[in-house]
Design a protein around this motif. Sequence first.
Motif, PDB file in Angstrom:
ATOM      1  N   SER A  38       0.824  -1.220   0.000  1.00  0.00           N
ATOM      2  CA  SER A  38       0.000   0.000   0.000  1.00  0.00           C
ATOM      3  C   SER A  38       0.854   1.265   0.000  1.00  0.00           C
ATOM      4  N   VAL A  39       2.037   1.193   0.615  1.00  0.00           N
ATOM      5  CA  VAL A  39       2.944   2.343   0.624  1.00  0.00           C
ATOM      6  C   VAL A  39       3.667   2.472  -0.717  1.00  0.00           C
ATOM      7  N   LEU A  40       4.014   1.333  -1.313  1.00  0.00           N
ATOM      8  CA  LEU A  40       4.768   1.343  -2.565  1.00  0.00           C
ATOM      9  C   LEU A  40       3.909   1.753  -3.761  1.00  0.00           C
ATOM     10  N   ARG A  41       2.613   1.404  -3.731  1.00  0.00           N
ATOM     11  CA  ARG A  41       1.763   1.533  -4.919  1.00  0.00           C
ATOM     12  C   ARG A  41       1.783   2.915  -5.579  1.00  0.00           C
ATOM     13  N   PRO A  42       1.640   4.029  -4.834  1.00  0.00           N
ATOM     14  CA  PRO A  42       1.556   5.333  -5.496  1.00  0.00           C
ATOM     15  C   PRO A  42       2.818   5.714  -6.292  1.00  0.00           C
TER      16      PRO A  42
ATOM     17  N   THR B  19      -1.635  -9.368   3.733  1.00  0.00           N
ATOM     18  CA  THR B  19      -2.911 -10.084   3.678  1.00  0.00           C
ATOM     19  C   THR B  19      -3.558 -10.278   5.052  1.00  0.00           C
ATOM     20  N   VAL B  20      -2.754 -10.475   6.084  1.00  0.00           N
ATOM     21  CA  VAL B  20      -3.297 -10.797   7.410  1.00  0.00           C
ATOM     22  C   VAL B  20      -3.611  -9.547   8.223  1.00  0.00           C
ATOM     23  N   LEU B  21      -2.721  -8.557   8.191  1.00  0.00           N
ATOM     24  CA  LEU B  21      -2.924  -7.355   9.004  1.00  0.00           C
ATOM     25  C   LEU B  21      -4.143  -6.563   8.527  1.00  0.00           C
ATOM     26  N   ARG B  22      -4.863  -5.999   9.479  1.00  0.00           N
ATOM     27  CA  ARG B  22      -6.035  -5.202   9.111  1.00  0.00           C
ATOM     28  C   ARG B  22      -5.606  -3.924   8.381  1.00  0.00           C
ATOM     29  N   ASP B  23      -6.460  -3.476   7.511  1.00  0.00           N
ATOM     30  CA  ASP B  23      -6.136  -2.367   6.624  1.00  0.00           C
ATOM     31  C   ASP B  23      -6.353  -1.017   7.314  1.00  0.00           C
ATOM     32  N   GLU B  24      -5.540  -0.780   8.339  1.00  0.00           N
ATOM     33  CA  GLU B  24      -5.585   0.478   9.082  1.00  0.00           C
ATOM     34  C   GLU B  24      -4.184   1.090   9.051  1.00  0.00           C
ATOM     35  N   PRO B  25      -4.007   2.229   8.405  1.00  0.00           N
ATOM     36  CA  PRO B  25      -2.672   2.800   8.180  1.00  0.00           C
ATOM     37  C   PRO B  25      -1.809   2.918   9.436  1.00  0.00           C
ATOM     38  N   THR B  26      -2.401   3.420  10.542  1.00  0.00           N
ATOM     39  CA  THR B  26      -1.622   3.617  11.773  1.00  0.00           C
ATOM     40  C   THR B  26      -1.127   2.290  12.331  1.00  0.00           C
ATOM     41  N   TYR B  27      -2.026   1.299  12.353  1.00  0.00           N
ATOM     42  CA  TYR B  27      -1.680  -0.028  12.874  1.00  0.00           C
ATOM     43  C   TYR B  27      -0.580  -0.673  12.028  1.00  0.00           C
ATOM     44  N   ARG B  28      -0.750  -0.621  10.704  1.00  0.00           N
ATOM     45  CA  ARG B  28       0.241  -1.217   9.790  1.00  0.00           C
ATOM     46  C   ARG B  28       1.588  -0.505   9.913  1.00  0.00           C
ATOM     47  N   SER B  29       1.515   0.810  10.074  1.00  0.00           N
ATOM     48  CA  SER B  29       2.749   1.595  10.225  1.00  0.00           C
ATOM     49  C   SER B  29       3.477   1.221  11.513  1.00  0.00           C
ATOM     50  N   ASN B  30       2.737   1.017  12.602  1.00  0.00           N
ATOM     51  CA  ASN B  30       3.349   0.638  13.885  1.00  0.00           C
ATOM     52  C   ASN B  30       4.018  -0.731  13.797  1.00  0.00           C
ATOM     53  N   VAL B  31       3.327  -1.685  13.156  1.00  0.00           N
ATOM     54  CA  VAL B  31       3.898  -3.035  12.983  1.00  0.00           C
ATOM     55  C   VAL B  31       5.160  -2.958  12.130  1.00  0.00           C
TER      56      VAL B  31
END
Length: 379
Positions: free
Chosen positions: A98-102, A303-315
Amino acid sequence: MGLLLWLTMAAVRAPNWQRYPLGYTIVFFVALISKMLASNVHLTKASLGASIWAIIFGFCLRNAIDFMGRRLPGYLKVAQQTELYIAVSLVLLCIDISVLRPLAPRALFVSWIDTPLLFMVVAWIGWRVLKIDRQTAIILSGATFICGSSAAIALGASMGVPHKTQMPIAIISIFTIPSIIALPYIAHRLDFSSTVSGAWFGGCVDSTGGVIASASIYGDKEAIDTSAVVKMVQNVLIGPLSVLMAWAWSQYELYEQRRHEEEELLERRTIEPKKRDKAHVLLWKRFPKFVIGFILTAVLFNTVLRDEPTYRSNVNDFCFYVSEWFSTLSFVSIGLGLQLNEMKQNIRNLGMLCTLYLVAQTVDIAITGLLAWVAFTFM
């Protein structure tokens, strides 16, 4: 972290695995001091990262032991797991689609167009022109054009020569400091935009930490974000390049074995039939196993992590933090492998390696700068 590594040593029955905790404690302590120094404000401004300090301290420790006329103790030998540490570091990179796509198309243009071609050309120059042995030339070239120590370790493992990665990594870690400091000021002088500058840093500064440091000196959030994305895209090259090199080198080894046997037959020597590995067996031996973990981590993360930017960024930030620790441990191990006596004996080879790196880095800076300008100005 240390407990998991100890269990790994026990599982593979590494020599002196029972003494690994002592060796790991020393290596971890050296890495901790390196990280503390790297976090100093004044040293950070000078771009003296943890990798430099880790190599220096590891080098000093190893040569102090040699100076006392002793061999490297078994507990330090078993803790000197450069390949393992860097493999774990690579697996934890967690590529976020999601970060790479743009920026992906332009980042691919900057980091993938010239890299494979320059990698092959510079490796050939090192081998043919500068008379550096083929494997070391390939390792140094790959490390220069992709992502420093990670690429060096991956290529060394692919060719079955992890011990040949230490000197190229030490050279790159030291010589990359001027690039980290100078490139932001050159970008300002050339009046590059923040995105062009960030793409330039991401494409030609060797390590991920060095890329962020260089973009931070430039002083623009957009430059930092762009440099990180370009570097991530370039890091993805490690996997396919390592697999390709494992296949190519296994084919080369089989070819050399056949040629040697044919020469012996022509000279009418009596030779015993040699057991020769099949191509797929040799490829599996050379295959860098970290690629499997690298792919699995990326798939799970996306695929497993929920699609929430803050949560994904923290992980992602946590994984990167742990990854950097393993990377620092690998640099301590590299320092422990550098012996002053061996370096004195191979002073000519050291000079040739430095020459090759300087040529490669100069070419990389010029071409990547041009590609970054084209991609982020006209695309």
